[in-house]
Design a protein around this motif. Structure first.
Motif, PDB file in Angstrom:
ATOM      1  N   GLU A 163      69.599   3.206  -4.371  1.00 52.07           N
ATOM      2  CA  GLU A 163      68.617   2.164  -3.869  1.00 52.07           C
ATOM      3  C   GLU A 163      68.736   1.170  -4.564  1.00 52.07           C
ATOM      4  O   GLU A 163      69.003   0.933  -5.795  1.00 52.07           O
ATOM      5  N   GLY A 164      68.690  -0.013  -4.076  1.00 54.53           N
ATOM      6  CA  GLY A 164      68.842  -1.363  -4.648  1.00 54.53           C
ATOM      7  C   GLY A 164      69.264  -2.545  -3.944  1.00 54.53           C
ATOM      8  O   GLY A 164      69.486  -2.349  -2.449  1.00 54.53           O
ATOM      9  N   TYR A 165      68.961  -3.764  -4.009  1.00 53.66           N
ATOM     10  CA  TYR A 165      69.427  -5.048  -3.327  1.00 53.66           C
ATOM     11  C   TYR A 165      70.916  -5.398  -3.845  1.00 53.66           C
ATOM     12  O   TYR A 165      71.510  -5.063  -4.584  1.00 53.66           O
ATOM     13  N   TYR A 217      69.072  -4.620   1.343  1.00 53.69           N
ATOM     14  CA  TYR A 217      68.628  -3.498   0.538  1.00 53.69           C
ATOM     15  C   TYR A 217      69.038  -2.036   1.071  1.00 53.69           C
ATOM     16  O   TYR A 217      68.740  -1.765   2.243  1.00 53.69           O
TER      17      TYR A 217
END
Length: 231
Positions: free
Chosen positions: A30-32, A77
């Motif tokens: 998970e992350g940008y 994202y």
């Protein structure tokens, strides 16, 4: 002695396993991320025969497609479960499409359409190997289209008109994780930016009426090479 010789080997093996996991895992974490794409696009003006025109002669199609290179930037994202979303802004584009009438074969309409769009795209990644994935995409957004132009020569102008439309897209592609932060993707998508029309004619036509305007539905077929960088 055998134990002391085995320790470095075990350490190297453990380190290699850890590094391979570290490289593969971020693709699913998970992350940008930021994204930039180079796009080879073919935009097409459909339904130009719906344009308002004098009631004499029949519609004649002209050049209804334009090809060029463009690009886009965005921020995305990853949800960590194979899904990701992106906000994308494309570079402004200017195209000219032509059409005419059998009654005036030398007096073509020159329909200039300036377009730009902002999209929210959803992606579903299906991992094939640790580094390779295929994906499908769908998007919704807004397209701002400005129509203007002239007939025959530049002194015979149509009024300018601007529309903001709902735009949508569908696509598919393949992605490759170069490192734990950098991924490259190659994809195709179809984009519909909606209908656009110019203002009425500001010139005297054969019937002496202000009853002509140019219309079109603008679509784009796009092949893209993208680079994604995880923050």
């Amino acid at each position: 002695m055998q134990i002391s010789k085995s320790v470095p080997v075990l350490l190297l093996a453990t380190s290699a396993m850890y590094m391979s996991q570290a490289i593969a895992a971020p693709a699913d974490e998970e992350g940008y991320y930021g994204v930039a794409r180079v796009i080879s696009a073919e935009r097409k003006a459909r339904n130009m025969d719906s344009s308002a025109r004098p009631g004499i002669g029949s519609f004649v199609s002209g050049d209804d497609s334009q090809k060029d290179m463009t690009g886009s930037i965005g921020v995305g994202y990853r949800f960590g479960n194979g899904w990701r979303v992106e906000g994308e802004l494309t570079l402004p584009q200017s195209d000219t499409f032509t059409s005419g009438s059998t009654a005036f074969p030398a007096s073509l309409n020159q329909h200039h359409i300036d377009s730009r769009r902002v999209m929210l795209n959803a992606y579903r990644d299906l991992r094939i190997t640790e580094k390779l994935a295929i994906y499908g995409s769908a998007g919704l957004g807004l397209a701002r289209l400005e129509s203007k132009g002239w007939q025959g020569n530049e002194s015979r102008r149509y009024g300018a008109s601007t529309q903001t439309n709902l735009a949508w897209s569908v696509g598919a592609g393949v992605a490759y994780d170069v490192t734990d932060r950098l991924a490259l993707d190659l994809g195709y998508r179809y984009v519909d930016m909606g209908d656009t029309e110019s203002g009425w004619n500001n010139f005297a036509n054969a019937r002496g009426l202000q009853d002509e305007k140019m219309k079109a539905n603008l679509i784009s077929s796009e092949f893209s090479l993208g680079m994604r960088w995880a923050f």
